[in-house]
Design an enzyme around this catalytic site. Structure first.
Site, short mmCIF file in Angstrom:
data_model
loop_
_atom_site.label_atom_id
_atom_site.label_comp_id
_atom_site.label_asym_id
_atom_site.label_seq_id
_atom_site.Cartn_x
_atom_site.Cartn_y
_atom_site.Cartn_z
N HIS A 96 55.73 52.25 -25.86
CA HIS A 96 57.05 52.14 -26.49
C HIS A 96 57.04 51.23 -27.70
CE1 HIS A 96 58.40 48.21 -24.67
NE2 HIS A 96 57.67 48.58 -23.64
N ASP B 286 54.66 43.26 -25.91
CA ASP B 286 55.28 44.31 -25.08
C ASP B 286 56.14 45.17 -26.00
OD1 ASP B 286 56.69 45.85 -23.27
OD2 ASP B 286 57.83 44.19 -22.44
N GLU C 3 62.88 51.92 -24.52
CA GLU C 3 62.31 51.68 -23.19
C GLU C 3 63.01 50.52 -22.51
OE1 GLU C 3 59.57 49.99 -20.09
OE2 GLU C 3 60.37 49.00 -21.88
N GLU C 4 63.30 49.49 -23.29
CA GLU C 4 63.82 48.24 -22.72
C GLU C 4 65.24 48.35 -22.18
OE1 GLU C 4 61.92 45.94 -22.04
OE2 GLU C 4 60.28 45.84 -23.49
N HIS D 289 58.77 39.32 -22.59
CA HIS D 289 60.17 39.24 -23.05
C HIS D 289 60.54 37.83 -23.51
CE1 HIS D 289 61.53 43.07 -20.72
NE2 HIS D 289 60.40 43.22 -21.37
#
Lengths: 342, 342
Positions: free
Chosen positions: A65, A174, A202-203, A313
């Protein structure tokens, strides 16, 4: 620096939270070789087809992603302060009290009253952004609006840092690491046709992967990700989840997917044959695009290969470089094996 | 060439100088002070001392600001190579998760304050300093060659100009107080002075005003202007306990301060059109003025504060115009005195 890490560095410096991945998309498209066919779908997924020397037995799709977690401006106060909401799951403690920036370069800090003025109870509770505001230095709503509009997104500061003994720290690892592995692979001659998708959103619920999987409709999918590692002091045994330096993480189950058992075992077999370090997770947690992909178009057999990452994150995502290399190698072996699989 | 205020703050806030290890900050401030006097040095305890005017016939005025900053100190290195820390001064621990830090060992190395992701951490309490570890990516053996117990740790933050005249950096508490004195000295160059003037940039304020106690004994002032920072209003704070950023120097009124001096400064601010606000405290001020005013047989002291947001976090914010109004008031007092009336 090997090519893979040059790509990671350039991708992480770009800002693109869920729903506004355009800056990242532009960089990814610029990094693709001429022999790829790339299209951008309605949501913003980049779908890339590359012809190999041979047509594979099975259609294989790799996915990673583009989006990263961030913040979105929801309100500007009369005093020129900004209210923000998190885009994606962010532990607010990792964002408050440090600089964040907007795509246009405006910098600000989310904060509140000084520690001296907090009650004992306030000091003992984690901070949340709901009750706080971001200060960009504006003194009025009108002044703030010259720099920031509702819906603008704020990002962690990018600062590519090599740490300690082969570690790498940067925002948005990420999942720019997954994107970089695919870009690096697409820039080399390939034995079989392959489709790589750089998904969006995606998140906020693996939304891009839904349409990408439908459009591509592969026989097999390989999801390239980062996954939470808690292998620092204060955690023992299974609570470490996975280890930096332990190699590629092959998942058996997370909150979104119970992984295909045969492909899970295949991952370990391939790693063993090619002497690639690998491990699995010791906690059923998290989730990724696999959740959306494996239930698409009547079911797609899916495997997830992840780079273990501390402080996911946060502005300080930390990986061990050797794990990214192991994951890239195993992804390639898995692609070969699935193309040939009878 | 004269530095502008942003350049001064950038230089002062880019150096470390956590309480008890202020050398690099003292050195940077000393270099800046040299422009105004050759008679300046770092005393045995690390404080910067400068004699600006020394007739021996006028009352002695001390301009003081503290040079130290809050931070962490290395207290233990565990077998896995993670660093345990203690607090130096009172940093706001709630905003340190995943914070990038610099460990000032034999060489400077980067680290990250470890933090558990919410789904692993559980509970609803802020991380305590004693439970924090710093992740450097080095093994214990590698680390022991670079880091020694007692080394100081600073929070990373790139000093950055915000919108207008607002400025964001770590250690603005109290490097902006230092800057206000330097700016005042610039205004006083070649001017007739009402006092003999000494300057001190003192160490260990954050751990109990110790540097000021030592410096004051040596300098034995009659009058003291203490330049420090105080609370600027944020939406979640008590309005009555805060000043407004950008609305000028805060003149302190408190039982521990000289009422006559406060009144004289208010009068000078009015006469010279210097924007000011009052900061009323009901006991001691929590600044070096408390300590210096009870030096030897006593001195008349007042605290001039620069409103600051997010005190003791990695990214503090001020308005440089408030530094300028502070420096103007210092200069007005130094020239016009009014000592007879005070």
């Amino acid at each position: 620096m090997s090519e893979l890490f040059n790509i990671i560095k350039e991708l992480c410096a770009a800002d693109g939270t869920s729903g506004d991945e355009r800056a990242v998309t532009k960089i990814i498209l610029s990094m693709l070789p001429d022999d790829c066919e790339a299209t951008v779908d309605a949501l913003g997924n980049i779908i890339v087809f590359k012809k190999g020397i041979k047509t594979p037995k099975n259609k294989v799709m790799l996915a990673a992603h583009q989006d990263e977690v961030g913040f979105i401006v929801t309100y500007i106060t009369d005093d020129g302060l900004l209210k923000l909401s998190a885009v994606g799951g962010i532990n607010h403690e990792v964002a408050i009290g440090r600089q964040l920036h907007f795509a246009g370069g405006t910098v600000g800090v989310i904060g509140g009253k000084a520690v001296h003025q907090q009650s004992e109870e306030e000091r003992s509770k984690p901070v949340k952004i709901d009750s706080l505001t971001m200060d960009i230095g504006a003194l009025s709503k009108a002044e703030a609006e010259k720099y920031v509009s509702l819906g603008d997104c704020a990002y962690f500061e990018s600062n590519y840092t090599e740490l300690g003994d082969g570690y790498l720290r940067e925002k948005a690892l990420d999942d720019r690491v997954g994107c970089a592995i695919m870009i690096d692979m697409l820039n080399k001659p390939l034995p079989y046709d392959v489709t790589c998708v750089f998904t969006v959103q995606e998140e906020i619920g693996t939304r891009g992967a839904k349409t990408a999987a439908y459009t591509v409709h592969p026989d097999y999918a390989i999801v390239l990700e980062t996954t939470t590692a808690c292998d620092f002091s204060g955690n023992d045994g299974e609570k470490k989840v996975c280890l930096l330096g332990g190699g590629c993480v092959i998942s058996y189950m997370d909150r979104g997917t119970i992984y295909d058992r045969e492909l899970y075992r295949l991952g370990f077999d391939l790693a063993s044959k090619s002497d690639i370090p690998c491990q699995t997770k010791t906690l059923v947690a998290g989730g990724n695009d696999s959740g959306a992909i494996h239930t698409s178009v009547g079911g797609i057999r899916t495997v997830a290969l992840s780079v273990p990452c501390r402080y996911l994150h946060s502005p300080s995502c930390t990986i061990k470089k050797s794990d990214a290399e192991s994951t890239a190698k195993l992804a390639y072996e898995m692609y070969l094996a699935l193309c040939e699989k009878s | 060439m004269t530095m502008n205020i942003n350049e001064m703050l950038y230089t002062l806030c880019s150096v470390d100088g956590v309480s008890g290890d202020e050398r690099s900050a003292s050195q940077a401030a000393l270099e800046m002070l040299r422009k105004y006097t050759d008679d300046c040095y770092i005393d045995d305890f690390g404080s910067v001392i400068g004699h600006i005017a020394k007739s021996g016939k006028k009352p002695k005025l001390l301009l003081d600001a503290h040079i130290d900053r809050v931070g962490l100190i290395v207290s233990y290195i565990d077998d896995a190579g993670f660093i345990k820390v203690g607090a130096v001064g009172g940093p706001d621990k709630r905003v340190l998760a995943a914070q990038s830090v610099t460990i000032h060992g034999k060489e400077k190395i980067k680290g990250t304050v470890s933090v558990l992701p919410p789904h692993v951490k559980g509970g609803d309490s802020a991380v305590k300093i004693e439970d924090m570890v710093i992740d450097t990516g080095f093994t214990k053996e590698q680390l022991s060659k670079i880091v020694t117990l007692g080394d100081r740790i600073t929070f990373d933050c790139e000093p950055t100009a915000l919108i207008g005249t607002r400025y964001c950096a770590g250690a603005l508490d109290d490097r902006c107080g230092v800057a206000s004195i330097l700016c005042a000295l610039e205004k006083l160059s070649g001017k007739e002075l009402a006092f003999d003037i000494d300057v001190s940039f003192t160490v260990q304020e954050e751990t109990g005003e110790r540097g000021a106690k030592i410096a004051a004994y040596d300098l034995d002032p009659d009058y003291v202007l203490e330049m420090d920072v105080s609370f600027a209003k944020t939406p979640d704070s008590d309005r009555a306990k805060c000043a407004d950023m950008s609305k000028g120097v805060m003149i302190g009124i408190a039982p521990s301060l000289s009422r006559e001096l406060s009144e004289r400064l208010i009068c000078l601010a009015k006469e010279n059109d210097i924007p000011y606000q009052l900061e009323v405290m009901s006991g001691e001020t929590g600044t070096n003025a408390d300590t210096i005013s009870v030096n030897k047989s006593g001195a008349k002291a007042c605290t001039l504060s620069i409103p600051l947001k997010f005190m003791h976090t990695p990214a503090e914010i001020i308005d440089t115009e408030d530094v300028m109004s502070t420096s103007r008031l210092i200069a007005a007092f130094a020239m016009k005195g009014g000592a007879d009336n005070v």
